[in-house]
Write a protein that holds these residues in place. Structure first.
Motif, PDB file in Angstrom:
ATOM      1  N   GLY A  22       0.741  -1.693  -0.290  1.00 60.61           N
ATOM      2  CA  GLY A  22       0.246  -0.219  -0.330  1.00 60.61           C
ATOM      3  C   GLY A  22       1.076   1.063  -0.034  1.00 60.61           C
ATOM      4  N   VAL A  76      -5.218   4.019   4.786  1.00 60.11           N
ATOM      5  CA  VAL A  76      -6.427   4.255   4.099  1.00 60.11           C
ATOM      6  C   VAL A  76      -7.238   5.092   4.041  1.00 60.11           C
ATOM      7  CG1 VAL A  76      -5.291   2.096   2.982  1.00 60.11           C
ATOM      8  CG2 VAL A  76      -7.501   2.417   4.000  1.00 60.11           C
ATOM      9  N   VAL A 112      -6.141   3.730  -2.257  1.00 59.93           N
ATOM     10  CA  VAL A 112      -5.378   2.511  -1.646  1.00 59.93           C
ATOM     11  C   VAL A 112      -5.935   1.552  -1.205  1.00 59.93           C
ATOM     12  CG1 VAL A 112      -3.526   1.875  -0.162  1.00 59.93           C
ATOM     13  CG2 VAL A 112      -3.341   4.201  -1.792  1.00 59.93           C
ATOM     14  N   GLY A 169      -7.170  -1.694   1.540  1.00 62.65           N
ATOM     15  CA  GLY A 169      -6.926  -1.516   3.042  1.00 62.65           C
ATOM     16  C   GLY A 169      -6.008  -3.078   3.667  1.00 62.65           C
TER      17      GLY A 169
END
Length: 213
Positions: free
Chosen positions: A14, A148, A154, A156
């Motif tokens: 992420g 996030v 993005v 999780g």
């Protein structure tokens, strides 16, 4: 130990997908931008590396649940302001992104090589390595949610990591309504968002703790 690798790997992925503009967005940690949170993850990964090479012969005193201290008030961590200054010192987002991936990948490799039965010492506690890494599933997963909070593009944290963290929280605070999602349990149960009126009614007398490192 597998969940440690899964949760940290997803978090690093992420962070790797963040744009420069994303670093200037607020995070789910009050008072921190995304860049501050990512800088904190560098420190977290360093702590993992340090702990995994700090064996001890002392008896185990804590596990993945008792590792976390509980308070009714948010943490007043004196290192929080230092983290903000350190994050700003990186200057360019790519430098911070590179550093967190560097130490994060090292923490992943160290965890995969670690003896799960080895006892390690950290913060005046002794845990078996498997228990310590299990405790860090909480850290990676909650901070992934923080990452996030304002970045819906993005992904999780993994579902299995969220489920494990719910188990930990419910061992500390008691059971939450079964109809609640794992994410809502964690966000409300750690004070990251206030419950709605309907949620508060469902909670009844259940205490909402802040779970602190």
């Amino acid at each position: 130990m597998d969940l440690f690798s899964l949760s940290l790997g997803a978090l690093l992925k992420g962070v790797g997908e963040l744009t420069d503009d994303d670093f200037a967005q607020p995070s789910g940690c009050e008072g921190w931008l995304v860049r501050d949170l990512v800088c904190h993850l560098v420190i977290d990964a360093q702590d993992v590396l340090i702990t995994l090479v700090t064996p001890t012969a002392d008896p185990v005193t804590h596990n993945a649940v008792t590792y976390w201290k509980v308070s009714s008030e948010p943490s007043d961590d004196p290192l929080a302001a230092l983290t903000v200054r350190l994050a700003a010192a990186y200057g360019e987002p790519w430098m911070l992104k590179h550093h967190v991936d560097d130490v994060g990948q090292a923490a992943l490799r160290a965890a995969q090589l670690a003896d799960p039965t080895l006892k390690v010492g950290t913060q005046d506690m002794v845990l078996c390595t498997a228990g310590y890494l299990d405790a860090y599933v909480w850290e990676w997963t909650l901070h992934h949610l923080d990452l996030v909070t304002h970045l819906p593009h993005v992904a999780g944290p993994p579902a299995s990591s969220l489920a494990r963290c719910r188990e930990v929280l419910e061992q500390i605070a008691g059971p939450f309504p079964a109809s609640w999602s794992n994410e809502d349990v964690l966000l409300v149960g750690t004070g990251r968002r206030a419950p709605t009126e309907a949620e508060r009614a469902e909670l009844g007398d259940l205490a909402i703790p802040f779970v602190l490192g």
